[in-house]
Design an enzyme around this catalytic site. Structure first.
Site, short mmCIF file in Angstrom:
data_model
loop_
_atom_site.label_atom_id
_atom_site.label_comp_id
_atom_site.label_asym_id
_atom_site.label_seq_id
_atom_site.Cartn_x
_atom_site.Cartn_y
_atom_site.Cartn_z
N HIS A 59 13.73 50.81 42.42
CA HIS A 59 13.28 52.03 43.11
C HIS A 59 14.36 53.12 43.16
CE1 HIS A 59 11.73 54.76 46.13
NE2 HIS A 59 12.67 54.39 46.97
N HIS A 84 20.32 56.09 48.16
CA HIS A 84 19.58 56.72 49.27
C HIS A 84 19.03 55.74 50.31
CE1 HIS A 84 15.77 55.95 47.02
NE2 HIS A 84 15.22 56.01 48.20
N GLU A 88 20.32 52.75 55.31
CA GLU A 88 19.22 52.39 56.19
C GLU A 88 18.86 50.91 56.09
OE1 GLU A 88 15.94 54.88 55.59
OE2 GLU A 88 14.79 53.98 57.21
N ASP A 89 18.84 50.38 54.89
CA ASP A 89 18.29 49.03 54.69
C ASP A 89 19.31 47.94 54.41
OD1 ASP A 89 15.87 50.27 54.92
OD2 ASP A 89 15.48 50.37 52.77
N ASP A 150 12.09 60.73 45.87
CA ASP A 150 11.79 59.45 46.53
C ASP A 150 10.28 59.34 46.79
OD1 ASP A 150 12.17 57.06 47.93
OD2 ASP A 150 12.52 58.11 49.83
N ASP A 270 -13.20 74.28 31.56
CA ASP A 270 -12.54 74.94 30.43
C ASP A 270 -11.73 76.15 30.88
OD1 ASP A 270 -14.70 76.32 31.20
OD2 ASP A 270 -15.49 76.68 29.20
MN MN Z 1 13.27 55.26 49.00
#
Ligand code: MN
Length: 729
Positions: A59, A84, A88-89, A150, A270
């Site tokens: 990702h 990024h 956070e994770d 993202d 069209d």
């Molecule tokens: Mn992300």
């Protein structure tokens, strides 16, 4: 089975692909920084997988690729995109980022982490989050650009998410991210975000339009080739370097046209633009564009009302292009867009591309836009939902250019009035605006301005903003200023109202305490004490209704005639939301007060959700209701999942629009079919005929979507009927 060896090889491939598309990265040092970020991301995410089962790190790598290739960002952004999600994770901290990469990287990643905290994890108050996102714009616009990359990748991989998540993410995307991408000039990205949103909010319509586009492709290609052939020959003969692209409308814009203009796919498929992109030296750009215009109009007759010159005066977001609409031999209008390679890059990649062409760039107009947003944001009085409305007004409108009495140019959104112009000049000028002179003629302040107008504002000390002014203005700035002036007036009245209200309480022997005030709020249906005092002061409360209340020893006990009280919003919320409960429509729901929303008339078989309203219980909407996006993105916490019980004997109201060729007896055939053959009850029918073509709207009672489909099929079989489609109301 997870094959680690294969995954490692894949990572190597993805790394090389990333470097290949990072066109701005050309030295060893930059490459080393990207490599380092790549390794840090792999290590940090090594035990994580996405919902699809892939390694999580795919990702951020993909987000970095989008940032580099599709937005055109450089090394710092690529590094930040790779990292990024780490702070956070994973165990990585902002201090780590600063130590390993630098201060700038720390700041950008901090911004990204904060945005995802407010946007991704809170369920409600999207408008407030929007304000926060925009505030970060002023720090470093790269935060927003990476966030858009993202979001784009999340939209491209939305398939593996749960249905309710898909709806929430897709609604937010259409509500917030697509307009943002548009305003930043990222057209390609905006279009893809819109199309992907539609794919999840209304899969059926999306499939239908996509397959129709596919089927009609050959016809379009043939037309484009014939149309462009003479132009290409002449451009070549003059020794110009160029390329020609044909741009069809996006799925979403076709959908939008069908919905808002009530036309059929066949009437618009069209409609497309032909784009001629020229390669030339910077100083000859304008001359080459106009020369090409002259070639195009030598072959095809132009529509004089449809000439747009954004080469001489670029749009506020930096867009430059020369547009004309010409008549093709087949009798069809075709839009031709003429621009240089540099202009095309800016149009597709937006703000980021400006950096690449620094000399010629219109950075000042982008800065002006950011400043306008800032002004709006810095007003502490502004309610967040209003902010979004005001902001969106500015987002979607095209611009006009008008002049001050001494010849200064000002840009305003299309539809702006003399009053908007006054507020654009200065708040004081706006607040005391009496009228205006447009091109030396006296006009009322509601007069709509057009490009090229010269405007002089006439003020008076005695003038002050009033409620009706809100009807004349379109700019966010003017609305905000008028609203805060009105609020100031209201504040004064509410303050006086409080004193007189307390006097009134004493007269009726009601103690002035919170419990009583609360009861009076709900009794008079007022949202807050402030509003109560204000309404009291201006005499809008029906005070003699006080007789309906039971009062004992200074306490209000309740309404004398109170029956079983209805559950209030809070109880409903806790009953429905906490347990992830599904609302089953049609079952014994005695304790729920629900209604089918008239804005989209859902019927069994439609995908639906419940929305908890403040005064009206739960309303059931279709997930593709025109209001759904707004409700889901602003009030996600008030959404309840809902489905239909099977086998209902109840009938539901649905609307059908029928178009066709006006033949004798056709209306009769339609009504006969509905009432006799299918045993459907009709509530209303209206037909209108114009030059041999008729449009009809019928409202019928059906059991479910299957029943409605049968009816549609039968109607289509009637001679003369061309199209039958469902309408919302
Ligand atoms: Mn992300």
């Amino acid at each position: 089975m997870i094959n680690l060896e294969e995954e490692n090889k894949e990572l190597g491939r993805r790394y090389r692909a990333l470097l290949r598309v990072s066109k701005t990265v050309d030295n060893k040092e930059d490459k080393a920084r990207i490599r380092k970020a790549f390794d840090v991301a792999i290590e940090a995410h090594k035990d994580m997988r996405r919902k699809s089962g892939e390694p999580y790190v795919y990702h951020p790598i993909e987000v970095a690729r989008i940032a580099a290739e599709e937005i055109g960002l450089g090394t710092t952004s690529i590094v930040c995109a790779l990292l990024h999600d780490t702070v956070e994770d994973t165990d990585i901290t902002l201090d780590d980022v600063e130590r390993l990469f630098g201060k700038k990287e720390r700041m950008i990643i901090d911004g990204l982490t904060k945005i995802s905290e407010v946007v991704d994890y809170s369920v409600s108050m999207q408008a407030e989050n929007f304000r926060k996102i925009l505030l970060t714009l002023s720090d470093d616009v790269r935060v927003i650009l990476i966030k858009l990359a993202d979001r784009l990748h999340n939209m491209r991989t939305l398939d593996s998410m749960r249905r309710d998540k898909q709806l929430k993410i897709a609604s937010e995307t259409i509500f917030l991210y697509a307009p943002l991408a548009h305003r930043l000039g990222l057209y390609a990205l905006k279009t893809e975000l819109e199309d992907l949103s539609l794919k999840y909010t209304d899969p059926e319509v999306y499939e239908e339009i996509t397959s129709k586009l596919q089927k009609s492709k050959a016809v379009r290609t043939r037309f484009v080739n014939q149309f462009t052939l003479p132009i290409k020959r002449e451009l070549e003969a003059q020794g110009l370097k160029f390329s020609v692209k044909a741009r069809t409308k996006s799925v979403y814009s076709i959908y939008n046209k069908i919905k808002t203009k009530h036309v059929s796919f066949e009437e618009i498929y069209d409609v497309f633009a032909i784009r001629i992109i020229l390669e030339t030296e910077p100083e000859r750009e304008k001359a080459v564009c106009w020369n090409t215009y002259s070639i195009v109009t030598d072959f095809y007759q132009p529509n004089p009302d449809r000439l747009r010159d954004w080469v001489s005066t670029p749009k506020g977001n930096g867009y430059e292009s020369l547009h004309t609409t010409v008549m093709s031999p087949g009798g069809k209008w075709v839009e031709v867009q003429i621009r240089t390679k540099r202009m095309d890059d800016i149009a597709e990649k937006g703000y980021a591309a400006h950096w690449k062409y620094k000399e010629g760039a219109q950075e000042s107009s982008f800065d002006a836009w950011i400043n306008k947003i800032r002004e709006l944001l810095e007003n502490p009085d502004l309610n967040a939902v209003d902010l979004i409305d005001d902001f969106k007004l500015n987002l979607f409108s095209e611009e006009i250019f008008v002049f001050t009495p001494n010849g200064e140019i000002r840009s305003l959104p299309k539809g702006a009035s003399a009053l908007d112009f006054a507020f654009e000049i200065h708040t004081e000028v706006g607040s005391h605006c009496m009228g205006a002179k447009v091109n030396h003629k006296l006009v009322p302040l509601s007069t709509e301005l057009t490009s090229g107008d010269q405007v002089e504002i006439i003020t008076s000390k005695k003038q002050k903003p009033n409620e009706s002014w809100l009807d004349y203005v379109t700019t966010g700035k003017a609305r905000t200023k008028i609203k805060s002036a009105l609020r100031e007036d209201k504040r004064v009245l509410a303050k006086e109202g409080k004193v007189s209200f307390e006097k009134w309480l004493r007269k009726h022997k009601i103690t002035n305490k919170e419990e009583n005030i609360k009861r009076l709020l709900s009794f008079f249906s007022q949202p807050s004490p402030f509003e109560l005092y204000y309404q009291f002061e201006i005499g809008k409360l029906k005070l003699n209704r006080i007789k309906e209340l039971q009062i004992e020893k200074g306490r209000i006990l309740g309404k004398a005639s109170d029956a079983k009280p209805k559950e209030d919003l809070k109880d409903l919320l806790s009953k429905t939301n906490t347990k992830e409960e599904m609302l089953v429509i049609g079952e014994s729901m005695d304790h729920f007060d629900y209604k089918l929303s008239p804005c989209c008339n859902p019927i069994p078989g439609d995908e639906v959700f419940g929305f908890i309203t403040i005064k009206d219980g739960i309303k059931i909407h279709k997930t593709n209701c025109p209001n759904a996006v707004q409700l889901m993105s602003n009030f996600a916490y008030r959404i309840v999942k809902a489905r239909w019980t099977s086998h209902q004997k109840i009938a539901f109201l649905a609307g059908l629009k029928i178009t066709g060729i006006d033949e004798v007896g056709l209306v009769n055939n339609v009504t006969k079919l509905i009432s006799n053959e299918l045993n459907v009850n009709m509530r209303s029918i209206s037909f209108e005929s114009n030059d041999g073509v008729f449009d009809g709207i019928i409202m019928v009672y059906v059991h479910d979507t299957k029943h409605l489909k049968e009816l549609k099929t039968k109607l289509r079989q009637i001679d003369g009927v061309i199209n039958v489609s469902r309408i919302d109301n």
